[in-house]
Write a protein that holds these residues in place. Structure first.
Motif, PDB file in Angstrom:
ATOM      1  N   UNK B  41       9.367  38.468  36.193  1.00  0.00           N
ATOM      2  CA  UNK B  41      10.473  39.170  37.403  1.00  0.00           C
ATOM      3  C   UNK B  41      11.241  40.386  36.894  1.00  0.00           C
ATOM      4  N   UNK B  42      10.967  41.447  37.209  1.00  0.00           N
ATOM      5  CA  UNK B  42      11.590  42.460  36.793  1.00  0.00           C
ATOM      6  C   UNK B  42      13.295  42.371  36.686  1.00  0.00           C
ATOM      7  N   UNK B  43      13.763  41.473  37.553  1.00  0.00           N
ATOM      8  CA  UNK B  43      15.164  41.636  37.749  1.00  0.00           C
ATOM      9  C   UNK B  43      15.884  41.102  36.499  1.00  0.00           C
ATOM     10  N   UNK B  44      15.423  40.095  35.957  1.00  0.00           N
ATOM     11  CA  UNK B  44      16.040  39.592  34.716  1.00  0.00           C
ATOM     12  C   UNK B  44      15.263  39.604  33.562  1.00  0.00           C
ATOM     13  N   UNK B  45      14.384  40.683  33.484  1.00  0.00           N
ATOM     14  CA  UNK B  45      13.447  40.936  32.222  1.00  0.00           C
ATOM     15  C   UNK B  45      14.110  41.868  31.256  1.00  0.00           C
ATOM     16  N   UNK B  59       5.468  48.659  39.544  1.00  0.00           N
ATOM     17  CA  UNK B  59       5.764  50.219  39.348  1.00  0.00           C
ATOM     18  C   UNK B  59       7.115  50.540  39.665  1.00  0.00           C
ATOM     19  N   UNK B  60       7.523  51.753  39.366  1.00  0.00           N
ATOM     20  CA  UNK B  60       8.653  52.253  39.548  1.00  0.00           C
ATOM     21  C   UNK B  60       8.616  53.500  40.725  1.00  0.00           C
ATOM     22  N   UNK B  61       9.873  53.871  41.094  1.00  0.00           N
ATOM     23  CA  UNK B  61       9.775  55.149  42.314  1.00  0.00           C
ATOM     24  C   UNK B  61       9.035  56.507  41.492  1.00  0.00           C
ATOM     25  N   UNK B 119      10.254  51.360  52.722  1.00  0.00           N
ATOM     26  CA  UNK B 119      11.481  51.452  51.879  1.00  0.00           C
ATOM     27  C   UNK B 119      12.234  50.328  52.159  1.00  0.00           C
ATOM     28  N   UNK B 120      12.199  49.400  52.928  1.00  0.00           N
ATOM     29  CA  UNK B 120      12.860  48.027  53.030  1.00  0.00           C
ATOM     30  C   UNK B 120      12.593  47.346  51.620  1.00  0.00           C
ATOM     31  N   UNK B 121      11.500  47.570  51.108  1.00  0.00           N
ATOM     32  CA  UNK B 121      11.330  46.868  49.718  1.00  0.00           C
ATOM     33  C   UNK B 121      12.349  47.353  48.654  1.00  0.00           C
ATOM     34  N   UNK B 122      12.243  48.627  48.547  1.00  0.00           N
ATOM     35  CA  UNK B 122      13.062  49.319  47.508  1.00  0.00           C
ATOM     36  C   UNK B 122      14.741  49.198  47.850  1.00  0.00           C
ATOM     37  N   UNK B 123      15.020  49.013  49.160  1.00  0.00           N
ATOM     38  CA  UNK B 123      16.105  48.666  49.529  1.00  0.00           C
ATOM     39  C   UNK B 123      16.593  47.229  48.844  1.00  0.00           C
ATOM     40  N   UNK B 124      15.816  46.238  48.956  1.00  0.00           N
ATOM     41  CA  UNK B 124      15.880  44.842  48.823  1.00  0.00           C
ATOM     42  C   UNK B 124      15.912  45.032  47.450  1.00  0.00           C
ATOM     43  N   UNK B 125      14.970  45.600  46.837  1.00  0.00           N
ATOM     44  CA  UNK B 125      14.949  45.389  45.133  1.00  0.00           C
ATOM     45  C   UNK B 125      16.129  45.770  44.542  1.00  0.00           C
ATOM     46  N   UNK B 126      17.112  46.841  44.962  1.00  0.00           N
ATOM     47  CA  UNK B 126      18.093  47.305  44.301  1.00  0.00           C
ATOM     48  C   UNK B 126      19.420  46.503  44.714  1.00  0.00           C
ATOM     49  N   UNK B 127      19.321  46.200  46.057  1.00  0.00           N
ATOM     50  CA  UNK B 127      20.350  45.210  46.269  1.00  0.00           C
ATOM     51  C   UNK B 127      20.559  43.975  45.557  1.00  0.00           C
ATOM     52  N   UNK B 128      19.378  43.330  45.385  1.00  0.00           N
ATOM     53  CA  UNK B 128      19.023  42.228  44.687  1.00  0.00           C
ATOM     54  C   UNK B 128      19.543  42.416  43.211  1.00  0.00           C
ATOM     55  N   UNK B 200       9.124  52.983  32.797  1.00  0.00           N
ATOM     56  CA  UNK B 200       9.368  52.246  31.624  1.00  0.00           C
ATOM     57  C   UNK B 200      10.589  51.191  31.754  1.00  0.00           C
ATOM     58  N   UNK B 201      11.291  51.720  32.741  1.00  0.00           N
ATOM     59  CA  UNK B 201      12.601  50.921  33.089  1.00  0.00           C
ATOM     60  C   UNK B 201      12.301  49.692  33.802  1.00  0.00           C
ATOM     61  N   UNK B 202      11.766  48.674  33.270  1.00  0.00           N
ATOM     62  CA  UNK B 202      11.031  47.564  34.070  1.00  0.00           C
ATOM     63  C   UNK B 202      12.098  46.927  34.936  1.00  0.00           C
ATOM     64  N   UNK B 203      13.267  47.069  34.741  1.00  0.00           N
ATOM     65  CA  UNK B 203      14.390  46.356  35.565  1.00  0.00           C
ATOM     66  C   UNK B 203      14.490  47.043  36.921  1.00  0.00           C
ATOM     67  N   UNK B 204      14.012  48.306  37.273  1.00  0.00           N
ATOM     68  CA  UNK B 204      13.858  48.881  38.269  1.00  0.00           C
ATOM     69  C   UNK B 204      12.976  48.713  39.080  1.00  0.00           C
ATOM     70  N   UNK B 205      11.770  47.920  38.518  1.00  0.00           N
ATOM     71  CA  UNK B 205      10.456  47.973  39.385  1.00  0.00           C
ATOM     72  C   UNK B 205      10.686  47.382  40.835  1.00  0.00           C
ATOM     73  N   UNK B 206       9.558  47.938  41.596  1.00  0.00           N
ATOM     74  CA  UNK B 206       9.841  47.518  43.098  1.00  0.00           C
ATOM     75  C   UNK B 206       9.141  46.283  43.460  1.00  0.00           C
TER      76      UNK B 206
END
Lengths: 292, 619, 345
Positions: B41-45, B59-61, B119-128, B200-206
């Motif tokens: 899971x990108x959020x805690x890798x 992937x990232x933006x 875009x909702x996925x992107x918003x969710x990713x970073x809010x999370x 390359x910044x996997x914590x920001x993947x969507x």
């Protein structure tokens, strides 16, 4: 007495065993002269000739070559003899003593005490040895002494169980029953008749284990515990060889000395103890007397 | 095709190919590694092994432009926002100055489960990211750019704004409008792309919002207590998504046998398509024993193998192998000299300047520090430990940063000068009394140990009254010793989180940085300079500021520079198309999408713009 | 006899509590920060400094009093949950059960040559005591015993895989693994050889056996010596017993004397040791598993111990405890079978 000596010295394997053991004792004794320590207060610290990882083959400067990290193998093998004796004897005899005490108490008293003690034996069997070794290493630091403590805690159980089962078996044999019939007290019977006769499997175990303590320490080294890196210990030296054993491209035996030079002493050491143990048992066991 | 039929076909093809003695398993890339992913899971890798898997799955933006560490290309977004194209706008409100960055989101991109990216996925990713803030995780970089360089955690945000304020700020940080997503950054825009938004910044993947919520992740619900509800613990599996990844990347998870192997398989619906040659599977094996791994590599049962540098001599000249070397790594190490050590520390012994120990503030004396600097033999270290594949460092900023590095050797190995400074220390008292100090290292790594031993040997050779020894601690004992500030001399290493000098300068030189915080030499003036580095947008200004900070650190002799290593990687000659970026080169992370296996081909793609010294050799 | 068995089984929970309590006590020697080491594996994770460590310690309950931590764990276990294995990245129960078949398979395949080979070797060296066969047999077995496992393992790997390419490391080749993981193959027992037989899949069977041969031989070679020696020694002793002399006097052929009388009684200490050995093999031979890259309980337990992954260690100790108690019971029952004079009290 002479008869025993004669018996010991006429069997070829027995002689071989004693000679080997004697040779090891000699090396251990003359260690400070044939391999003078570089660090005055730390004779077990192997001198390092640089920091390269790649072992260098035997040369004039390093008779048996160097191990990974440039530790002189000759020094390690010579002082490792002392370590092997220390570790083997201390750990095995301590474990044996503890085990025998517990085993004989359990067999002697029987009943609830027997149950309790055997459950304690079970508990120790189940206790993951590595956890104890690891905790000791974390709390007290990585050293040979701590590994020895961990090893002692985990070798006594075998002796306890074997002795107990032997005692239980012998208890039923004729001469024990006879002694009881004559009115001898139980404790006396235990000490004078039963234990001496129950010792033979113990003999076998002790002779196997003194030698193989070196291997137990090498297993610990393999797992990252054991003695400090650079300590003169055969097990550790062989553990250092593990990443070089297969040689280099096209030359599989390029680093043969890293395995062979510590490996041969280990094999011979274990062999000698086994042969000696066997010989002593063959000669001293009354049931063996009168046989070919 | 039915799965079993597919398997059988692959099997037959594989066996068939083997029979011809060509390339074994031509559609499968087999990697021999020594560690394995902690979470998918990108959020805690936050480890490179997880990163390598995530690099294929998500992937990232944006993505790095070829051969660049400063330019980007659109990826899941369709444009790279800048001031020039109007997608970046500055603003100000009562909290402070902010930057609005708007990304138009690409259409026709699918997640592995078939959902469409919106875009909702992107918003969710970073809010999370901002709400769950895994303990010990990578999201401090998100807080840095969204709220400011002083913000490193959710707690910092809640402290500053209160529960309601924080919730509002987090929601405002990422907003959707039509097909675009707009980010509101109170922190430096200059760090945004490099630390959070590229490939390359996997914590920001969507991630896929619907899938995540269905599978138990935070439901985008703000009716919670921030920092308590949904806050993630430090365990890899703290996230319910940790083993069920669903990304937009070219590969998806096929099977994960924990600790053993990870198998990724091709995602047919990948938005970039599959023209050209690619591998269908990527298997990463965890094989901890070097000799076993090596034998498998030589036998052709592994295509790519991690080779610890000290054993590389065993493979040189082996037929069928290729090695690529000479590329500078994005990381280095240094020996930290620590002031105000815990007075109870076992390493300082008597704790007095009486020849039997050292006082806790031993390192407060600049002559002592300089003496230690002159006693480190970086050249021998580079030669014997790195087998020559390293150069002595100038400072704690690795040489990949080029002009930002202060390129003058201030110290170097000089025993005479070391003696001179030891004689000067404590007005000559130190030389007469001598001292006793223990150098500590974390067991498991010969490099750490040897660095301490070099210092020990060199310093002891100066004066018989100098008594040092080196002790190795298991990580489990090292951690508490570190926590209670017991070490006085300590070798630390740092691998880049992202490519920007700030990522090295801050931890080593900022008073609140990871390392300087422990050392205790930071000053407010330097801190201010370092903050400027994070905010700098002009390259010349950036370099100037970096030089100033490094000069301060070098003159103060706080951290002994060691070496800048160059990397080396190994693969079979039938592997084609692999390439590295500066982010990922040191850990060997690469994109499998560009790799295929064939007897003939371009081999490893050398990049002499990013890595001037990169070269390849095969047999 | 049923009461005997029941009584022994009732002891089981006591043993298990004893072990886990002992381990807990041992682990209390470590500070809470040491016990945190499993979760914080890298200084990179310490961005916010030492306070962050304190936070994590509290979140994980590592600084609660011993009895509280133990009570929590015990409560969990009684609800069937052994906790999460951070080092195995799975629930502890899954981690152990998923590795159990592999280890069991290896142990079963290894124990047969070890025990029967050892018994046979012990018998013939005893019968031919002091003759060349005895000498050679003993020396060869001891040389095997004295080799550190990994030396033999790596040499075997090099020769039979590196050079000859006959027996690769691992459990299965990629091709066979794909078959096993596909829908076409049903894993009934998770023991590859047996499942392959049940599925009628000769390719997988052959592949699994091919990967088993070397670890099995390595383990066997290293362990023969112990069984052989104990067998030899007790064989020598039982050959001197009265009942043997009587049997010979009665005119029984030497072969029957040896096999029927002497050997049966000689098996007693061997049974004890064999039981221990099997249980030992089951808890895994970590070095063999590491060298031949097989997943197994040995590696799992070793890595859990060295990483201080406490739930895994405790869970493994439970498993080990059950294993040993059951093995002991079987050994004692066998004992009674072999020697009618031993009464099960």
């Amino acid at each position: 007495m002479l008869k025993i000596l004669k018996k010991l010295l006429t069997r070829p394997l027995s002689v071989a065993g004693f000679l080997l053991l004697f040779a090891f004792i000699v090396i251990a004794v003359i260690a400070p002269w044939i391999a003078p320590p570089q660090f005055e207060h730390e004779p077990y610290r192997i001198p390092r000739d640089g920091y390269w990882a790649e072992p260098k083959p035997p040369s004039a400067k390093h008779i048996l070559g160097t191990a990974e990290g440039q530790y002189d193998i000759f020094y390690g093998v010579v002082w490792g003899t002392r370590t092997a004796f220390r570790v083997g004897i201390i750990v095995t005899l301590s474990g044996c003593l503890i085990g025998m005490v517990i085993g004989s108490i359990a067999a002697y008293y029987g009943g609830l005490i027997d149950e309790l003690l055997m459950r304690i034996v079970d508990i120790f069997y189940t206790l993951p040895f590595l956890v104890a070794a690891m905790v000791l290493t974390v709390v007290l630091g990585r050293s040979l002494e701590n590994s020895m403590i961990a090893l002692i805690c985990f070798t006594w159980m075998g002796y306890a169980r074997v002795l107990r089962s032997e005692i239980l078996r012998i208890k039923e044999l004729d001469y024990a029953q006879a002694a009881r019939a004559v009115g001898a007290n139980n404790f006396r019977i235990l000490l004078r008749h039963i234990i001496p006769n129950a010792m033979y499997p113990i003999f076998v175990m002790v002779s196997m284990n003194i030698g193989s303590m070196v291997i137990a320490v090498s297993t610990l080294s393999f797992l990252g515990l054991g003695a400090e890196i650079g300590y003169a210990d055969w097990g550790q030296m062989i553990s250092l060889a593990r990443n070089w054993m297969l040689g280099s491209a096209g030359n599989a035996t390029a680093y043969w000395f890293t395995v062979v030079c510590p490996g041969i002493p280990i094999v011979l050491f274990v062999l000698s103890w086994n042969l000696v143990g066997d010989a002593l048992r063959d000669v001293l066991d009354p049931r063996m007397r009168g046989t070919r | 095709m039915r799965k079993s039929l597919l398997v059988l076909t692959i099997l037959l093809v594989g066996v068939g190919m083997c029979a011809f003695g060509q390339v074994p398993y031509p559609g499968t890339l087999r990697i021999g590694a020594i560690s394995e992913a902690v979470t998918l899971d990108p959020v805690n890798a936050y480890d490179t092994s997880s990163g390598q898997q995530l690099l294929q799955i998500y992937e990232g933006l944006l993505a790095y432009a070829p051969s660049s560490i400063t330019e980007y290309v659109p990826w899941l977004a369709t444009a790279v926002p800048s001031y020039d194209n109007g997608l970046v706008v500055a603003g100000e409100d009562d909290f402070g100055a902010y930057t609005l960055v708007t990304f138009p989101i690409r259409e026709g991109v699918y997640f592995h489960n078939g959902n469409v990216l919106d875009p909702g996925d992107v918003e969710y990713t970073f809010e999370r990211c901002l709400v769950v803030d895994p303990a010990g995780g990578p999201q401090w970089m998100a807080y840095n750019v969204f709220f400011g360089l002083d913000y490193n955690s959710l707690a910092d945000v809640v402290d500053a704004f209160g529960q309601d304020g924080a919730k509002q700020k987090i929601q405002e940080a990422v907003e959707v409008s039509g097909n675009n997503v707009t980010f509101k950054l109170y922190g430096p825009f200059g760090l945004f792309y490099s630390s959070l938004m590229n490939d390359r910044t996997y914590w920001g993947y969507i991630v896929d919002k619907a899938y995540s919520i269905t599978n138990g992740a935070w439901p985008q619900d703000f009716d919670i207590e921030l920092g308590v509800d949904w806050k993630m613990g430090p365990e890899g599996a703290a996230s319910p998504l940790y083993d069920i990844p669903n990304g937009t990347g070219p590969y998806m998870l096929n099977l994960w046998l924990p600790v053993e192997q990870v198998i990724l398989e091709k995602f047919d619906g990948y938005w970039r398509g599959w023209d050209g040659d690619h591998v269908d599977f990527m298997i990463t094996f965890n094989i901890s024993e070097w000799s076993t791994r090596r034998t498998m590599f030589e036998a052709g049962d592994l295509d790519i193998c991690y080779v610890p540098r000290q054993y590389m001599g065993q493979l040189i000249g082996t037929e069928g192998l290729r090695t690529v070397f000479g590329y500078a790594a994005a990381g280095n190490s240094g020996v930290m000299l620590i002031n105000d050590v815990n007075p109870e520390s076992q390493f300082i012994h008597s704790g007095q300047l009486d020849g039997k120990g050292v006082p806790p503030d031993f390192m407060n004396d600049i002559d002592v520090r300089k003496a230690f600097h002159y006693a480190f033999d970086a050249a021998t270290y580079a030669e014997q430990i790195y087998l020559g594949e390293a150069v002595p460092s100038y400072s704690q900023l690795p040489i990949i940063f080029g002009d930002a590095v202060y390129q003058t050797y201030m110290y170097g190995f000089d025993l005479e000068k070391a003696e001179e400074h030891f004689r000067k220390a404590y007005d000559g008292q130190l030389w007469d009394l001598g001292f006793k100090l223990t150098l500590e290292y974390n067991i498991g790594n010969d490099m750490r140990r040897v660095s301490m031993e070099i210092l020990e040997a060199n310093i002891e050779s100066l004066n018989p009254k100098f008594d040092l020894d080196v002790v190795g601690l298991e990580w489990a004992s090292h951690l508490p010793a570190y926590q209670s500030r017991q070490m006085m001399v300590y070798r630390s290493g740092w691998g880049a989180d992202y490519i920007h000098p700030y990522n090295f300068i801050q931890p080593y030189y900022h008073s609140q940085g990871n390392f300087m915080r422990v050392q205790g030499f930071g000053t407010p003036e330097t801190d201010a300079l370092i903050a400027q580095i994070g905010l700098a947008t002009d390259v010349a200004e950036l370099n100037r500021l970096c030089h100033e900070v490094q000069l301060w650190a070098l003159e103060g002799a706080y951290t002994i520079p060691m070496v800048d290593p160059t990397g080396r990687t190994w693969e079979r000659t039938w592997v084609q198309g692999r390439w590295f970026h500066s982010m990922g080169a040191s850990s060997g992370n690469f994109k499998a999408y560009d790799v295929w296996k064939a007897v003939e081909g371009p081999g490893f793609i050398l990049d002499n713009i990013l890595f001037p010294g990169m070269a390849s050799e095969e047999w | 006899m049923t009461t005997y068995v029941l009584r022994r089984l009732i002891m089981l929970p006591i043993v298990l509590i004893g072990v886990t309590l002992l381990i807990f006590a041992l682990l209390q020697l470590l500070s809470p920060f040491s016990r945190l080491a499993m979760f914080v594996t890298d200084p990179n994770q310490l961005k916010q400094g030492p306070e962050q460590l304190q936070e994590m310690v509290e979140a994980l309950g590592l600084d609660d009093p011993v009895w509280m931590q133990y009570g929590r764990w015990l409560n969990q276990v009684l609800h069937g949950d052994l906790g999460w294995s951070e080092s195995g990245r799975q629930p502890v129960v899954t981690a152990i059960l998923s590795r159990l078949p592999g280890t069991l398979e290896l142990a079963l395949f290894a124990v047969i040559p070890v025990i029967f080979g050892g018994i046979w070797l012990g018998k013939i060296t005893a019968v031919h005591q002091n003759k060349p066969l005895d000498h050679v047999g003993r020396v060869v077995a001891i040389v095997g015993w004295s080799f550190p496992t990994f030396v033999l393992g790596l040499l075997a790997l090099f020769v039979f895989y590196g050079i000859l390419d006959w027996f690769p490391p691992g459990r299965l080749s990629i091709a066979a693994a794909r078959i096993v993981n596909s829908d076409a193959f049903t894993s009934y027992t998770k023991l590859l050889t047996i499942d392959a037989l049940l599925n009628g899949n000769w390719f997988v069977l052959g592949d699994a056996l091919r990967h088993l041969i070397m670890p099995v031989i390595t383990l066997a070679y290293l362990s023969w010596a112990l069984i052989m020696r104990v067998m030899r020694s007790s064989m020598l002793e039982s050959m001197r017993q009265d009942y043997v002399t009587t049997a010979r006097a009665k005119g029984q052929t030497e072969r029957i004397v040896i096999n029927k009388h002497a050997r049966r009684n000689a098996l007693l200490p061997v049974t004890t040791i064999a039981g221990t050995m099997f249980a030992g093999l089951m808890s895994g031979v970590v070095i063999t598993e590491t060298v031949f890259n097989r997943p197994g309980l040995g590696r799992f337990a070793a890595s859990a111990a060295t990483q201080l992954d406490i739930p895994s260690v405790l869970g493994f100790a439970l498993f080990n405890g059950i294993l040993f108690v059951v093995m002991n019971l079987i050994v004692d029952l066998l004992y009674a079978y072999f020697d009618p004079r031993v009464r099960l009290e």
